[in-house]
Design a protein around this motif. Structure first.
Motif, PDB file in Angstrom:
ATOM      1  N   MET A 193       0.827  -1.204   0.000  1.00  0.00           N
ATOM      2  CA  MET A 193       0.000   0.000   0.000  1.00  0.00           C
ATOM      3  C   MET A 193       0.868   1.262   0.000  1.00  0.00           C
ATOM      4  O   MET A 193       0.607   2.222  -0.736  1.00  0.00           O
ATOM      5  CB  MET A 193      -0.907  -0.032   1.234  1.00  0.00           C
ATOM      6  CG  MET A 193      -1.707   1.219   1.478  1.00  0.00           C
ATOM      7  SD  MET A 193      -2.901   1.502   0.165  1.00  0.00           S
ATOM      8  CE  MET A 193      -2.712   3.247  -0.020  1.00  0.00           C
ATOM      9  N   PHE A 194       1.917   1.271   0.790  1.00  0.00           N
ATOM     10  CA  PHE A 194       2.750   2.469   0.900  1.00  0.00           C
ATOM     11  C   PHE A 194       3.644   2.647  -0.327  1.00  0.00           C
ATOM     12  O   PHE A 194       4.006   3.772  -0.675  1.00  0.00           O
ATOM     13  CB  PHE A 194       3.569   2.413   2.182  1.00  0.00           C
ATOM     14  CG  PHE A 194       2.712   2.427   3.417  1.00  0.00           C
ATOM     15  CD1 PHE A 194       2.026   3.567   3.778  1.00  0.00           C
ATOM     16  CD2 PHE A 194       2.558   1.295   4.193  1.00  0.00           C
ATOM     17  CE1 PHE A 194       1.207   3.588   4.898  1.00  0.00           C
ATOM     18  CE2 PHE A 194       1.752   1.306   5.316  1.00  0.00           C
ATOM     19  CZ  PHE A 194       1.075   2.450   5.671  1.00  0.00           C
ATOM     20  N   TYR A 195       3.988   1.551  -0.986  1.00  0.00           N
ATOM     21  CA  TYR A 195       4.754   1.701  -2.219  1.00  0.00           C
ATOM     22  C   TYR A 195       3.886   2.266  -3.344  1.00  0.00           C
ATOM     23  O   TYR A 195       4.399   2.897  -4.266  1.00  0.00           O
ATOM     24  CB  TYR A 195       5.371   0.361  -2.617  1.00  0.00           C
ATOM     25  CG  TYR A 195       6.610   0.044  -1.805  1.00  0.00           C
ATOM     26  CD1 TYR A 195       7.841   0.601  -2.147  1.00  0.00           C
ATOM     27  CD2 TYR A 195       6.552  -0.764  -0.682  1.00  0.00           C
ATOM     28  CE1 TYR A 195       8.983   0.347  -1.396  1.00  0.00           C
ATOM     29  CE2 TYR A 195       7.667  -1.026   0.080  1.00  0.00           C
ATOM     30  CZ  TYR A 195       8.884  -0.471  -0.278  1.00  0.00           C
ATOM     31  OH  TYR A 195       9.997  -0.712   0.480  1.00  0.00           O
ATOM     32  N   LYS A 196       2.587   2.054  -3.260  1.00  0.00           N
ATOM     33  CA  LYS A 196       1.694   2.706  -4.222  1.00  0.00           C
ATOM     34  C   LYS A 196       1.678   4.214  -4.002  1.00  0.00           C
ATOM     35  O   LYS A 196       1.637   5.000  -4.954  1.00  0.00           O
ATOM     36  CB  LYS A 196       0.284   2.127  -4.105  1.00  0.00           C
ATOM     37  CG  LYS A 196       0.174   0.675  -4.562  1.00  0.00           C
ATOM     38  CD  LYS A 196      -1.193   0.127  -4.317  1.00  0.00           C
ATOM     39  CE  LYS A 196      -1.310  -1.308  -4.801  1.00  0.00           C
ATOM     40  NZ  LYS A 196      -0.347  -2.223  -4.159  1.00  0.00           N
ATOM     41  N   LEU A 197       1.719   4.643  -2.744  1.00  0.00           N
ATOM     42  CA  LEU A 197       1.802   6.076  -2.457  1.00  0.00           C
ATOM     43  C   LEU A 197       3.135   6.648  -2.927  1.00  0.00           C
ATOM     44  O   LEU A 197       3.203   7.784  -3.399  1.00  0.00           O
ATOM     45  CB  LEU A 197       1.620   6.317  -0.955  1.00  0.00           C
ATOM     46  CG  LEU A 197       0.220   6.053  -0.406  1.00  0.00           C
ATOM     47  CD1 LEU A 197       0.197   6.236   1.111  1.00  0.00           C
ATOM     48  CD2 LEU A 197      -0.810   6.968  -1.048  1.00  0.00           C
ATOM     49  N   ILE A 198       4.194   5.851  -2.811  1.00  0.00           N
ATOM     50  CA  ILE A 198       5.498   6.288  -3.326  1.00  0.00           C
ATOM     51  C   ILE A 198       5.417   6.466  -4.835  1.00  0.00           C
ATOM     52  O   ILE A 198       5.932   7.442  -5.399  1.00  0.00           O
ATOM     53  CB  ILE A 198       6.593   5.275  -2.948  1.00  0.00           C
ATOM     54  CG1 ILE A 198       6.895   5.354  -1.450  1.00  0.00           C
ATOM     55  CG2 ILE A 198       7.869   5.526  -3.752  1.00  0.00           C
ATOM     56  CD1 ILE A 198       7.880   4.323  -0.956  1.00  0.00           C
TER      57      ILE A 198
END
Length: 473
Positions: free
Chosen positions: A415-420
């Motif tokens: 999920m956080f790599y999608k925000l990255i």
């Protein structure tokens, strides 16, 4: 019926993607966040819908989508370096089978985060990705909020769509994500063009924000409470009436106190006294072991290297007899305890090189979003006024993630790599705008109001005087 509904929706989007291949990227994001193949019961569990969407996203971009504006950035290079390094450490991992199991989903998270910014080249695509992320997470958050309001919940007792305490369905991870996305929710309300400007959208956003704040209560995740406090402090930088904001937050907190269960108070009390809780007590012991482990193995032990830890610590045990409470300390030996921190997760699994790459990747994102905010904060036009607020929302999401990452092993959370990926896309988009402006020459700032009218009047008088002089001559 649930399986058929999921499959019908996925099939419909796959068909739409034949005309708009970017929809396949959004479909994979939806499947990766919500995991319908884990929610279903029969048919969908045997169909590799995630792999199908993953392949469609890559193939659609390579064969059908336009490549204009696609750039490879430094942060994508860092993720590529981390991907290669993780593959190398997996080959010599201390626990090969456990390492291979984790590697099977980590490489997909990293590879898709590297690929995703190449497809996001317009404002509409940026907004579409943000909207799909928010609504996919909202599906889980709304259900969690409803169960909390109706009396469900409790630590490790609140059931989500799946009975599996992993990924986004892990309580502390979900609490961190829910709080981190609140600024992005309101960016979509203020600047979104896909959803109409309507009171129903505002009501939904308010309800979703309330449900997000309920997630730490329903799950009794201590990390969620810390994330709420950090978000409130960070927002003080941007709100105009800080005293009113703090007063409103205090009033809402006081109003909520009578509705919180006793178990929530007891769980939150362990934040101030971590030594009284077994889960919290082991963290310092695990972190000490990990540092010593990295001193011996500076390149890490591969994924899930925590399986080799073993340590003994003292845990206070309270016993109540009548009105008397006694505290006795007993030795507790623990083995194969998880890292409980993304920093020590990276240090133990990938060693110092992996930790440096990961910290560089996160820090660079916060810095780039700050640069965008500073560069575009005074943009008043409708075409550019959305840029700085989006950078702020993504920066706050990163800072909330890093706060939660201090106490959770979520260094590779997809999920956080999608925000990255969304941050990288925004940074590349802004660089393209600046590049066009530099190529076309510097633009003079447009003057509005009385200043512009006054200058036009003076210019007109000067021109008239010049014309009279020429006529007389």
């Amino acid at each position: 019926m649930l399986d058929l509904i999921f499959l019908a929706f996925i099939g419909f989007v796959l068909l739409l993607g034949l005309r708009r291949p970017y929809l396949w990227v959004l479909l994979y994001v939806y499947i990766d966040i919500l995991a319908p193949q884990r929610i279903g019961y029969s048919i969908i569990t045997s169909i590799p819908v995630s792999f199908i969407a993953f392949g469609a996203a890559f193939g659609g971009w390579l064969l059908l989508d336009r490549k204009e504006g696609a750039r490879f950035s430094l942060r994508q290079a860092l993720m590529l370096a981390l991907l290669v390094y993780c593959w190398w450490t997996t080959q010599s991992a201390e626990f090969p089978e456990a390492a291979q199991e984790k590697w099977e989903w980590v490489w997909k998270a990293l590879l898709f985060a590297i690929f995703m910014p190449l497809t996001i080249t317009t404002r509409l695509r940026l907004e579409a990705l943000a909207l799909v992320i928010v609504l996919s997470v909202a599906t889980i958050v709304i259900g969690t909020g409803m169960k909390t309001v109706l009396g469900g919940g409790g630590y490790e007792n609140l059931n989500f769509f799946v009975n599996d305490n992993s990924g986004l369905y892990e309580s502390s991870t979900l609490a961190t994500v829910a709080i981190g996305l609140i600024p992005l929710i309101w960016w979509l309300v203020r600047f979104g063009t896909i959803l109409p400007k309507h009171w129903s959208v505002n009501v939904f956003a308010a309800g979703l924000t309330f449900a997000s704040l309920l997630v730490p209560i329903g799950t009794e995740a201590r990390t969620g409470l810390v994330c709420i406090a950090v978000l409130a402090l960070l927002l003080l930088r941007y709100v105009k009436r800080r005293l009113l904001f703090m007063a409103a937050g205090g009033v809402l907190g006081v109003i909520a106190l009578p509705f919180l269960p006793q178990s929530y108070y007891e769980r939150m009390a362990t934040i101030a006294q971590p030594g009284g809780d077994e889960s919290a007590s082991t963290r310092v012991a695990v972190w000490t072991w990990t540092y010593e482990y990295a001193s011996k193995k500076p390149f890490g032990g591969g994924f899930n290297s925590y399986l080799g830890n073993s340590f003994t610590y003292e845990l206070p045990v309270r016993e109540e007899v009548g009105n008397t409470t006694s505290v006795q300390y007993r030795d507790v030996t623990d083995e194969a305890r998880a890292f409980h921190s993304s920093i020590f997760e990276m240090l133990g699994e990938q060693g110092w090189p992996g930790l440096i790459i990961w910290l560089w990747l996160q820090g660079l994102g916060v810095w780039q979003m700050e640069r965008i905010r500073s560069r575009w904060k005074d943009a008043g036009s409708e075409r550019e006024g959305w840029i700085a607020p989006l950078a702020v929302a993504l920066q706050l999401a990163s800072l909330i993630y890093l706060t939660g990452a201090l106490f959770q092993g979520i260094a590779y959370q997809p999920m956080f790599y999608k925000l990255i990926g969304l941050q990288i896309a925004l940074y590349s988009y802004c660089r393209r705008l600046d590049s066009k402006r530099f190529k076309n020459g510097p633009e003079k700032p447009r003057e509005i109001g009385a200043t512009a009218r006054r200058k036009a009047h003076v210019s007109g008088q000067t021109s008239a005087a010049g014309a009279n002089a020429v006529t007389a001559s």
